[in-house]
Motif scaffolding. Structure first.
Motif, PDB file in Angstrom:
ATOM      1  N   ALA A   6       0.832  -1.207   0.000  1.00 52.03           N
ATOM      2  CA  ALA A   6       0.000   0.000   0.000  1.00 52.03           C
ATOM      3  C   ALA A   6       0.864   1.254   0.000  1.00 52.03           C
ATOM      4  O   ALA A   6       0.564   2.237  -0.682  1.00 52.03           O
ATOM      5  CB  ALA A   6      -0.933  -0.001   1.208  1.00 52.03           C
ATOM      6  N   ARG A   7       1.944   1.226   0.767  1.00 58.34           N
ATOM      7  CA  ARG A   7       2.871   2.370   0.798  1.00 58.34           C
ATOM      8  C   ARG A   7       3.497   2.590  -0.582  1.00 58.34           C
ATOM      9  O   ARG A   7       3.677   3.738  -1.014  1.00 58.34           O
ATOM     10  CB  ARG A   7       3.957   2.092   1.845  1.00 58.34           C
ATOM     11  CG  ARG A   7       5.185   2.974   1.770  1.00 58.34           C
ATOM     12  CD  ARG A   7       4.916   4.389   2.198  1.00 58.34           C
ATOM     13  NE  ARG A   7       6.137   5.175   2.145  1.00 58.34           N
ATOM     14  CZ  ARG A   7       6.632   5.732   1.050  1.00 58.34           C
ATOM     15  NH1 ARG A   7       5.983   5.621  -0.103  1.00 58.34           N
ATOM     16  NH2 ARG A   7       7.752   6.435   1.093  1.00 58.34           N
ATOM     17  N   VAL A  19      -6.817   4.688  -0.716  1.00 58.31           N
ATOM     18  CA  VAL A  19      -5.918   3.648  -1.219  1.00 58.31           C
ATOM     19  C   VAL A  19      -5.837   2.499  -0.222  1.00 58.31           C
ATOM     20  O   VAL A  19      -5.915   1.324  -0.592  1.00 58.31           O
ATOM     21  CB  VAL A  19      -4.516   4.228  -1.492  1.00 58.31           C
ATOM     22  CG1 VAL A  19      -3.509   3.118  -1.771  1.00 58.31           C
ATOM     23  CG2 VAL A  19      -4.563   5.186  -2.678  1.00 58.31           C
ATOM     24  N   TRP A  20      -5.686   2.837   1.061  1.00 58.15           N
ATOM     25  CA  TRP A  20      -5.570   1.786   2.072  1.00 58.15           C
ATOM     26  C   TRP A  20      -6.883   1.025   2.220  1.00 58.15           C
ATOM     27  O   TRP A  20      -6.881  -0.198   2.406  1.00 58.15           O
ATOM     28  CB  TRP A  20      -5.147   2.402   3.401  1.00 58.15           C
ATOM     29  CG  TRP A  20      -5.031   1.433   4.548  1.00 58.15           C
ATOM     30  CD1 TRP A  20      -5.742   1.442   5.702  1.00 58.15           C
ATOM     31  CD2 TRP A  20      -4.134   0.321   4.660  1.00 58.15           C
ATOM     32  NE1 TRP A  20      -5.359   0.426   6.520  1.00 58.15           N
ATOM     33  CE2 TRP A  20      -4.368  -0.287   5.909  1.00 58.15           C
ATOM     34  CE3 TRP A  20      -3.161  -0.221   3.821  1.00 58.15           C
ATOM     35  CZ2 TRP A  20      -3.667  -1.409   6.339  1.00 58.15           C
ATOM     36  CZ3 TRP A  20      -2.457  -1.349   4.259  1.00 58.15           C
ATOM     37  CH2 TRP A  20      -2.715  -1.922   5.502  1.00 58.15           C
ATOM     38  N   ASN A 212     -10.663   4.872   7.994  1.00 59.10           N
ATOM     39  CA  ASN A 212     -11.003   5.979   7.087  1.00 59.10           C
ATOM     40  C   ASN A 212     -11.148   7.292   7.843  1.00 59.10           C
ATOM     41  O   ASN A 212     -10.696   8.347   7.393  1.00 59.10           O
ATOM     42  CB  ASN A 212     -12.302   5.678   6.340  1.00 59.10           C
ATOM     43  CG  ASN A 212     -12.123   4.634   5.269  1.00 59.10           C
ATOM     44  OD1 ASN A 212     -11.005   4.303   4.896  1.00 59.10           O
ATOM     45  ND2 ASN A 212     -13.218   4.100   4.770  1.00 59.10           N
ATOM     46  N   HIS A 213     -11.796   7.225   8.998  1.00 60.04           N
ATOM     47  CA  HIS A 213     -12.021   8.439   9.786  1.00 60.04           C
ATOM     48  C   HIS A 213     -10.705   9.062  10.215  1.00 60.04           C
ATOM     49  O   HIS A 213     -10.521  10.281  10.135  1.00 60.04           O
ATOM     50  CB  HIS A 213     -12.864   8.111  11.018  1.00 60.04           C
ATOM     51  CG  HIS A 213     -13.174   9.300  11.878  1.00 60.04           C
ATOM     52  ND1 HIS A 213     -14.245  10.127  11.650  1.00 60.04           N
ATOM     53  CD2 HIS A 213     -12.527   9.817  12.960  1.00 60.04           C
ATOM     54  CE1 HIS A 213     -14.256  11.100  12.550  1.00 60.04           C
ATOM     55  NE2 HIS A 213     -13.223  10.928  13.357  1.00 60.04           N
ATOM     56  N   LEU A 224      -0.507   5.452  10.575  1.00 59.16           N
ATOM     57  CA  LEU A 224      -1.889   5.509  11.030  1.00 59.16           C
ATOM     58  C   LEU A 224      -2.748   4.401  10.434  1.00 59.16           C
ATOM     59  O   LEU A 224      -3.823   4.110  10.944  1.00 59.16           O
ATOM     60  CB  LEU A 224      -2.485   6.884  10.709  1.00 59.16           C
ATOM     61  CG  LEU A 224      -1.842   8.038  11.483  1.00 59.16           C
ATOM     62  CD1 LEU A 224      -2.420   9.372  11.046  1.00 59.16           C
ATOM     63  CD2 LEU A 224      -2.051   7.854  12.982  1.00 59.16           C
ATOM     64  N   TRP A 225      -2.307   3.789   9.342  1.00 59.85           N
ATOM     65  CA  TRP A 225      -3.018   2.602   8.855  1.00 59.85           C
ATOM     66  C   TRP A 225      -2.911   1.482   9.881  1.00 59.85           C
ATOM     67  O   TRP A 225      -3.848   0.723  10.101  1.00 59.85           O
ATOM     68  CB  TRP A 225      -2.379   2.102   7.566  1.00 59.85           C
ATOM     69  CG  TRP A 225      -2.478   2.989   6.386  1.00 59.85           C
ATOM     70  CD1 TRP A 225      -3.369   4.005   6.187  1.00 59.85           C
ATOM     71  CD2 TRP A 225      -1.659   2.937   5.214  1.00 59.85           C
ATOM     72  NE1 TRP A 225      -3.151   4.586   4.973  1.00 59.85           N
ATOM     73  CE2 TRP A 225      -2.111   3.957   4.353  1.00 59.85           C
ATOM     74  CE3 TRP A 225      -0.609   2.126   4.816  1.00 59.85           C
ATOM     75  CZ2 TRP A 225      -1.533   4.173   3.108  1.00 59.85           C
ATOM     76  CZ3 TRP A 225      -0.030   2.353   3.583  1.00 59.85           C
ATOM     77  CH2 TRP A 225      -0.481   3.360   2.746  1.00 59.85           C
ATOM     78  N   ILE A 226      -1.751   1.363  10.483  1.00 64.87           N
ATOM     79  CA  ILE A 226      -1.415   0.170  11.247  1.00 64.87           C
ATOM     80  C   ILE A 226      -2.070   0.141  12.619  1.00 64.87           C
ATOM     81  O   ILE A 226      -2.391  -0.925  13.135  1.00 64.87           O
ATOM     82  CB  ILE A 226       0.123   0.049  11.341  1.00 64.87           C
ATOM     83  CG1 ILE A 226       0.652  -0.429   9.980  1.00 64.87           C
ATOM     84  CG2 ILE A 226       0.560  -0.884  12.446  1.00 64.87           C
ATOM     85  CD1 ILE A 226       2.138  -0.363   9.848  1.00 64.87           C
TER      86      ILE A 226
END
Length: 656
Positions: A6-7, A19-20, A212-213, A224-226
C-alpha cells in the motif's frame, strides 16, 4: 506485506486515504480465497494431492518475486482508481498472499487430524505474529529501509517460508491421510453460521470505517493505517489465543460504554478534536468492539472437524464488510455514514446474542443502546444534508457545499472535505471578490501574488479547492490549476464565483499533479503553489526530492514555489526547507492569522525561491517565522519518508 504494498502504490493514486481502504478490501477477499482453498483441499483431495498442489502453488508464487507491482501500474486514468488498485494487486501479489492466507487453516487442520486438541490457539498465534510484524513496520522497517530494500528482504524471507511450508506439507501427507474427507461433513446450524458471518462482517466494517475516519483527517500513511489494524489483530490474539480474557459480562459492559463514546464522537460532524484525543478514543473503541465480535466468534466456534468451514465463513464476512465500506459506501452514500452504521450493527448483534438471557435488564440495556446508535445514524444523515447545496462522494473523499441560511452581505458558501474546510466565499459583491480561508491578503501566497510580481504572470496551482487563488488574477495573467478530483472541478465551476469572475485566464488540468506536470509542455511559472489536501492530510509524494526537482523544472529562475503546510498534526515546514536547501534554494515560513469576520483562517506557507526581492519583501519579513528542523531529519524521497520525526501535538480544537 500489507503496509509495504500500500505504501508503494500510494503516490500513484494521489496519496488518497482510500488507497488503504481498497487495499484492505483486496486483502480480505484474498484471505477468503485462501481459506476457501484450504477448505476445498482438506475436504476433497487425498493427502498426497494436497501436498503436491500446495507445493506447486508455492513454487509458482516464487516466480512473482520480488514482491510488488512495477512502475507500469502507476495510474494514468483517474476515473476508476479503485478497480485499478484491485487489478494490480490481484496480478502482482495475489498468489503469494493467497498462499500465505491458506497456511494457518491448513496447518491447523493437519494438527487437528494428528490429534491436537487445541488447534484454535494457533490462530491466535498467527495473528500475534502478524501484529508483531505490523508494529515493527512504522517503528523499525519503514524508517530504516526504502521501498526497494523492503521488497527485496520480504521476498528473501518469503522464499525461506516457501521452503519450510513445502517441507511441512510433505511431512503432513501421512497425518492428513489418517482422517478421510467424509469426516469433515459440516452439520453446523445455519443460525450459528449466520452469527459467524455477521460478527466477522461487523468487525471488518468497524476496522475500515475507523481507519477511514483517522486517515482522512490526519494523513494516509502506514503509521496511522497500522494502529487500527493492530488492535483488530490483537482482538483475535486475546480471544482465540487467551480465551479466558474474554469475560463476557465485563466486555458487554465495556462495549455499551464504548459504543456510547464513539456515538458521541461522530454525532456532530462539525466537531473535530486534536490527534491526541481522536486517535486514542477511536482506536480504544475499535478494540473493545472487535474483542466483543471476535470473543463471540470464539464462543460460537465449532468442533475442530469443522475448523476450515468456520474460517471460510468468517473470511466471507470479513470480505463482505470490507467491500461494503471500501467500495459500495463511496458509490452509494453522499456522506460518510458507514461508521455510524457499523456502530448500530454492533449494538444490534449484541442485542440478538444476549436476548436469550433471562435478565430483562440486559435486554432493555441493549434495546436502548441500539436505539441510541440508530439516532446517531439519523443525526449524521440529517447533519450532512442540513444547508447543503451539494453532497458528493468519490474515491477521493466526501464533499459538502454548505450555504449559510440567512441572506444578506454576510451570507457565505463553504466547501468541506469530510470535516475540513477547503474554501469559502461571500456571495454578495463586493466581498465576493475577496480571497478567504488560507489565501488571505497577508498569507504567504497572498503576499507573493499581490506584491512580488508586476505585469502578466503565469501561476500554477496544485489543488483547486474552490479556486480562491484566482481572485488575485489580473488582466493578462494565466492561472493553471491541477486537480485530481473531477467533483472538485465541477463544484468550483458551478457553485463558486472565483473561477468565473477572475480577470485572469483560467486553465484546469484534471489528473494527478505529478503525473500531469511530468508531461506538461506549457511554459514555466512565475509562481507554483502546492496546495493539495486530502482531508487535513498532505499527500506525502508531493514532498519528496523527486517532486521538488519536477517543480523546479517548471519554475522560472526568479520564480517562487509556495508550499501550503498548515496542519494540526505534522510539522511539514522542516521537510520543505531541507528539500529547498538541498536544491540550492532558500526557504522562509510565512504565518498569517485568523480573521473570522473575513472568513480568513490561520495559514502556514513556506516560500522557496532564489529571488531576493521576494525574500526581502517587508510583508514577508513581518510574517516570517523560523523553521526549526528536528535532529536526524533525512530528505524525503519517493522511496523513503519518516513521519514520526515531524509529529506534533496541537491544542484541542472544535469547529468545522
Amino acid at each position: 506485506m500489507e503496509p509495504l504494498i500500500a505504501r508503494q502504490i500510494l503516490p500513484w493514486f494521489g496519496g488518497a486515504a482510500a488507497v488503504w481502504s481498497v487495499c484492505l478490501v483486496f486483502y480480505q477477499a484474498a484471505l477468503l480465497l485462501g481459506y476457501a482453498y484450504a477448505r476445498w483441499t482438506t475436504r476433497v483431495l487425498p493427502a498426497r494431492r494436497q501436498m503436491l498442489l500446495h507445493c506447486v502453488l508455492l513454487a509458482t508464487s516464487l516466480a512473482l518475486l520480488p514482491v510488488g507491482p512495477g512502475a507500469r501500474w502507476s495510474m494514468r486514468d483517474s476515473q476508476h482508481p479503485s478497480w485499478r488498485i484491485l487489478e494490480l494487486l490481484t496480478v502482482t501479489v495475489g498468489l503469494p498472499f493467497v498462499v500465505l492466507a491458506a497456511t494457518s487453516p491448513l496447518l491447523q487442520d493437519w494438527l487437528a487430524r494428528s490429534g491436537n486438541k487445541f488447534p484454535y490457539r494457533f490462530f491466535g498465534l498467527s495473528n500475534f505474529a502478524s501484529l508483531a510484524a505490523l508494529l515493527c513496520y512504522p517503528l523499525l522497517i519503514e524508517p530504516s529501509f526504502d521501498i526497494h530494500a523492503q521488497r527485496i528482504w520480504w521476498s528473501v524471507i518469503f522464499g525461506a517460508f516457501a521452503v519450510a511450508c513445502a517441507w511441512t506439507a510433505w511431512r503432513s501427507r501421512t497425518l492428513a491421510s489418517t482422517t478421510p474427507p467424509a469426516a469433515h461433513a459440516d452439520n453446523t446450524p445455519i443460525p450459528q453460521k449466520a452469527f459467524w458471518f455477521a460478527l466477522s462482517a461487523c468487525g471488518s466494517m468497524l476496522l475500515l470505517s475507523v481507519t477511514n475516519h483517522i486517515d482522512a483527517n490526519v494523513a494516509a500513511v502506514p503509521l496511522l493505517w497500522i494502529l487500527p489494524l493492530a488492535v483488530y489483530l490483537l482482538s483475535f490474539v486475546i480471544t482465540f489465543g487467551a480465551g479466558r480474557i474474554y469475560m463476557r459480562p465485563l466486555w458487554l459492559r465495556l462495549l455499551a460504554f464504548s459504543l456510547g463514546v464513539l456515538g458521541y464522537a461522530v454525532y456532530n460532524i462539525d466537531t473535530v478534536e486534536a490527534i491526541q484525543i481522536t486517535v486514542p478514543v477511536f482506536v480504544a473503541g475499535l478494540f473493545v468492539c472487535c474483542v466483543f465480535c471476535h470473543g463471540e466468534l470464539n464462543r460460537l466456534r465449532p468442533p475442530t472437524a469443522n475448523l476450515t468451514s468456520f474460517y471460510l465463513v468468517i473470511a466471507a464476512g470479513g470480505a463482505t464488510g470490507a467491500v461494503f465500506v471500501g467500495l459500495l459506501a463511496p458509490s452509494v452514500f453522499g456522506g460518510i455514514y458507514e461508521l455510524p452504521l457499523a456502530l448500530v450493527s454492533t449494538a444490534a448483534l449484541a442485542l440478538l446474542l444476549t436476548w436469550g438471557e433471562r435478565a430483562w435488564a440486559v435486554r432493555l440495556l441493549w434495546i436502548g443502546v441500539t436505539a441510541v446508535m440508530g439516532i446517531v445514524v439519523a443525526a449524521n444523515v440529517s447533519a450532512y444534508r442540513q444547508d447543503s447545496l451539494s453532497l458528493r462522494r468519490s474515491f477521493y473523499g466526501s464533499l459538502r457545499v454548505v450555504q449559510s441560511p440567512h441572506a444578506g452581505p454576510d451570507q457565505t458558501r463553504t466547501l468541506y472535505h469530510g470535516t475540513i474546510e477547503h474554501g469559502a466565499q461571500f456571495l454578495w459583491p463586493p466581498r465576493r471578490f475577496r480571497p478567504t480561508a488560507y489565501y488571505g491578503p497577508d498569507s504567504g501566497i497572498g503576499i507573493v501574488l499581490r506584491e512580488c510580481f508586476s505585469g502578466p504572470k503565469r501561476v500554477g496551482v496544485v489543488g483547486l479547492g474552490v479556486g480562491t487563488m484566482a481572485a488575485y488574477g489580473q488582466t493578462g495573467d494565466t492561472f493553471r490549476f491541477y486537480e485530481i478530483n473531477r467533483q472538485i472541478i465541477e463544484i468550483a465551476q458551478s457553485l463558486f464565483y472565483y473561477l468565473r469572475e477572475s480577470k485572469a485566464r483560467i486553465e484546469i488540468v484534471e489528473g494527478d499533479a505529478r503525473l500531469s506536470l511530468e508531461h506538461d509542455p506549457s511554459p514555466p511559472f512565475d509562481v507554483l503553489a502546492l496546495d493539495a489536501f486530502s482531508g487535513d492530510a498532505i499527500p506525502v509524494h508531493l514532498l519528496t526530492e523527486q517532486a521538488m526537482a519536477l517543480y523546479l523544472n517548471h519554475l522560472k529562475p526568479g520564480g517562487v514555489l509556495a508550499f501550503h503546510v498548515s496542519n494540526d498534526y505534522l510539522d511539514l515546514a522542516p521537510v520543505v526547507r531541507q528539500l529547498a536547501n538541498n536544491a540550492g534554494y532558500r526557504a522562509v515560513l510565512v504565518r498569517s492569522h485568523r480573521e473570522e469576520s473575513d472568513l480568513i483562517l490561520t495559514a502556514d506557507w513556506v516560500l522557496v525561491t532564489k529571488n531576493t526581492t521576494v525574500l526581502e519583501n517587508p510583508a514577508v519579513a513581518i510574517h516570517s517565522k523560523p523553521i526549526a528542523a528536528p535532529p536526524g531529519l533525512h530528505p524525503w524521497t519517493d522511496q523513503y519518508n519518516n513521519l514520526l520525526q515531524i509529529l506534533k501535538t496541537p491544542e484541542i480544537r472544535k469547529g468545522g
